[in-house]
Each structure stands twice: as C-alpha cells, then as structure tokens.
Design an enzyme around this catalytic site. Structure first.
Site, PDB file in Angstrom:
ATOM      1  NE  ARG A 171      19.936 -19.821 -19.831  1.00 49.28           N
ATOM      2  CZ  ARG A 171      19.684 -20.813 -20.667  1.00 49.28           C
ATOM      3  NH1 ARG A 171      20.658 -21.287 -21.416  1.00 49.28           N
ATOM      4  NH2 ARG A 171      18.482 -21.357 -20.759  1.00 49.28           N
ATOM      5  NE  ARG A 175      21.958 -13.339  -7.323  1.00 53.41           N
ATOM      6  CZ  ARG A 175      21.078 -12.574  -7.942  1.00 53.41           C
ATOM      7  NH1 ARG A 175      20.150 -11.952  -7.233  1.00 53.41           N
ATOM      8  NH2 ARG A 175      21.117 -12.421  -9.235  1.00 53.41           N
ATOM      9  NE  ARG A 247       7.950 -26.722 -24.194  1.00 55.49           N
ATOM     10  CZ  ARG A 247       7.028 -27.643 -23.927  1.00 55.49           C
ATOM     11  NH1 ARG A 247       6.813 -28.649 -24.767  1.00 55.49           N
ATOM     12  NH2 ARG A 247       6.300 -27.564 -22.830  1.00 55.49           N
ATOM     13  NE  ARG A 277       6.790 -16.008 -16.878  1.00 56.58           N
ATOM     14  CZ  ARG A 277       7.797 -15.240 -17.272  1.00 56.58           C
ATOM     15  NH1 ARG A 277       8.787 -14.968 -16.428  1.00 56.58           N
ATOM     16  NH2 ARG A 277       7.837 -14.742 -18.493  1.00 56.58           N
ATOM     17  CD  GLU A 298       4.543 -16.374 -19.105  1.00 53.00           C
ATOM     18  OE1 GLU A 298       5.410 -17.256 -19.302  1.00 53.00           O
ATOM     19  OE2 GLU A 298       4.805 -15.167 -19.025  1.00 53.00           O
ATOM     20  CE1 TYR A 346      14.486 -16.738 -24.378  1.00 51.64           C
ATOM     21  CE2 TYR A 346      16.541 -16.187 -23.275  1.00 51.64           C
ATOM     22  CZ  TYR A 346      15.178 -16.032 -23.415  1.00 51.64           C
ATOM     23  OH  TYR A 346      14.501 -15.168 -22.594  1.00 51.64           O
ATOM     24  CG  ASP A 348      18.507 -12.374 -22.288  1.00 53.03           C
ATOM     25  OD1 ASP A 348      17.385 -12.910 -22.242  1.00 53.03           O
ATOM     26  OD2 ASP A 348      19.428 -12.650 -21.495  1.00 53.03           O
TER      27      ASP A 348
END
Length: 381
Positions: A171, A175, A247, A277, A298, A346, A348
């Site tokens: 995922r 680039r 988690r 982060r 976090e 999971y 979105d």
C-alpha cells in the site's frame, strides 16, 4: 420494521439513514457520549482549532457516488495530505518520491536515472517476498527501508517487520516524480466544519432516534426485527472464545503558540523516538487561520480490554480466532456485522460508507423478497 443499530459512527449513521428514508424505524445506540465514532471532531475552546479527537481522518476516494453522498450532508474543502518524515537527523518528503531519493542519496537524478538507481538498490535475490521486510528490501533496498519503514513499522505494529505480511507494504508507493500528494484518489478533501456536523446531518431524520452513553444489552434484541452491529465482532459474543488482537493509539496532546512544525503530519522513522508521528491539527483546515496550535504525539501499542481498538492485527493467531467468530456470527439470526470493528478489517472512510450503502440496499432488497439477511455483506476473511 424496527431496526437496532449499535454504533453511531459512519456505518450506523449511513445504514440508519437509508433505512429510515425507506420508512423503517431506526434506533441507534452508542456507548460513547458522542456520535461519529473515531471520526469525531470538535473545536478547541481556547485556540478555535478543529481537532480530530481520535487522530486525523482525511477523506479520499475514487468512488464518485460516495463523494456525492458526503457532499450532500456537508461542504468539503480541497485538502491534500502531504506528509513529512524526520529520520536520521533530516526531514524528508513522503511518500518516497524523487525529491526524497535525491535528497537522501545526495543526488540530482531525473526519473529514469532514479528508477535505475533504486533498481540497483533492490535485493533481487528475493523473488517471492513473503514478509514486510522482504517486500521492502526487494522494492526499495536496505537504505530507504531502514530510514523510512523499519523503525516506524516496529513502533506502529509492535513487532519485527519480519513477522508482518508483505501485503502491508504494497500500500506504500514510491514515485519517480516530485508528486508528494500522499493519496492517488480523484476526490480528496476535508469537511469545512469537521466530521461531527456531517454525521449529525446524516442522522437528522424523523425515523431515527439516537441514544448516547448507552450499552447494548441482550434484551434489546427482543424489540428489534434486525440488528446492525458495528461494534467489535468478538464483543457481540462477550469475547467467549478470546479477544481478537488490535493495536491502539495513545495521544499526548500539547498546545503551541504559533506554528509548531509547519505541516499537518510529521512521521518519525527512528526507532529510538518513542512516538510514530506528530499531527498539528490546524493544518488539516488550511482555509482557517489560528495563532494557537493543537498537536498530538501518537504512540502505538497493543490494545487492552479497556482501550479503543484502532487497527486489527490479522496475523496468524488472530485469523484462526477470527474464523471461529465468523462461524458464530453466521449461526446468529437477524444480526449483520458491519464496519471496521464488526468485520475486523482496516477500512478507510470511503470504503466504510460504500459498504454501508450496499448493506442497506441489500437489506431493503432482502426484506422485499422475504429473504434472510446474511451475517456479513462483506466477508471478514
């Protein structure tokens, strides 16, 4: 029909709205004292910053119907997620792109040169990567892997990347241009006033009642023709077979007078930095101006029974237990398990909404034909 929906997040709200519009009576309950689940947002009283209370949620999708759906209930503003990473004493752009590669290796390569360079970095002896680490080494080579993926992944998942499946890394794009937009999707944005008003608008229908701070009890099923359960799959069965692994996240909230980090998301790739982060929430609404700032550090860890579950682990042990709970669910009449927790996947936000719309459509069709609604519209397997 009398429908009970457990959970006032996206799944419960979207299913409830569609069934309410079709004439069904929908009772939605939630154990928390607010709607919206983990998408809940609220304004900080002191700074005025819109805070994503359970961590940032950025809406992105290629599903035009879902994009139209959310825009029917609120105004979305343009927003692109541009993540930075602090690692090995420097700041880089994520996802790994041409700027990242040139900066990290102190080069000035063009796209073709960078492709060849990374191909030389890759471990071509790994022909069929099975683990996260093997996929990374085969994909980007050891240097980029150790700088951007290894330490972050160990902190996020609490285990070695050698224990995680290769599919997790698939995922994460690399680039060979200077595009640092984290997502590829056609539609990307943030609701102008946060997610809470959007979900309030979805729930605003005369056939919907919402009860907060309300725990599900088995006797509620007696008054419902059907239940849509968006809580934890194992929780419906009172964890009788054991608990599925998750988690969870701990947030260390702090404020700052000014601009703390200059971006919305700063990852920390080094293993010796305990947090994954820092998010600075005012940058999630760039159309607003605030002097003060609200930030979250976090920390990721294994979820305990009293914690909010965030990410299903889905490793070998959990998948075996999941199969047992799927069997139990499929033997349970008049209950459909939905959403991230209900299907132990999971998801979105756009996928959650798509599946909720499809679930409601299936239910309406099933009722019309006099059939039986399945335990899962989308299999957790």
């Amino acid at each position: 029909m009398h429908i009970l929906l457990v959970g006032a997040g996206l799944s419960g709200a979207v299913i409830g709205r569609k069934l309410a519009e079709a004439g069904h009576t929908c009772r939605i309950i939630d154990a928390r004292d607010h709607i919206g689940g983990n998408c809940y947002t609220e304004r900080d009283a002191e700074s005025g910053v819109m805070v994503h209370v359970y961590g940032p949620h950025i809406f992105h999708t290629d599903d035009e119907e879902v994009w139209r759906y959310v825009n029917d209930f609120t105004q979305f503003m343009p927003y692109q997620n541009r993540v930075k990473s602090t690692t090995q004493g420097a700041v880089y752009s994520l996802p790994v792109n041409l700027l990242t590669i040139n900066q990290f290796f102190d080069k000035t390569m063009n796209p073709a040169e960078a492709k060849d360079f990374i191909a030389d970095q890759a471990d071509t002896s790994i022909t069929d990567p099975q683990t996260f680490e093997e996929q990374a080494l085969r994909f980007v080579g050891r240097d980029l892997y150790e700088a951007f993926f290894k330490g972050y992944t160990e902190k996020q998942w609490g285990c070695s990347p050698t224990e995680l499946p290769a599919s997790i890394l698939k995922r994460l794009p690399v680039r060979f241009n200077y595009d640092d937009n984290y997502f590829f999707h056609k539609f990307q944005g943030m609701p102008r006033e946060g997610y809470t008003p959007m979900i309030e608008a979805i729930l605003d229908h005369p056939n919907i009642t919402v009860e907060l701070s309300t725990l599900f009890t088995p006797d509620m099923a007696a008054n419902a023709d059907h239940i849509f359960w968006s809580g934890a799959l194992d929780g419906y069965f009172d964890y009788r077979l054991g608990r599925l692994g998750y988690r969870t996240l701990d947030f260390e909230r702090f404020t700052y007078d000014g601009d703390y980090q200059g971006c919305a998301v700063m990852n920390y790739g080094d293993r010796d930095v305990p947090f994954t982060r820092i998010t600075e929430h005012k940058h999630f609404a760039p159309w607003e101006n605030h002097e003060g700032s609200v930030c979250y550090r976090e920390f990721s860890r294994s979820a305990e029974p009293e914690d909010i579950p965030y990410y299903p682990i889905r490793l070998v042990e959990e998948k075996a237990l999941l199969e047992e709970y799927i069997s139990l669910a499929e033997e349970t009449p008049a209950v459909t398990f939905v959403g991230r927790l209900g299907t132990y996947r999971y998801l979105d936000m756009d996928v959650t909404i798509r599946e909720a719309l499809d679930t409601a459509d299936m239910f309406l069709g099933t009722v019309e034909q006099g059939g039986m609604m399945p335990a899962f519209v989308k299999s957790p397997r």
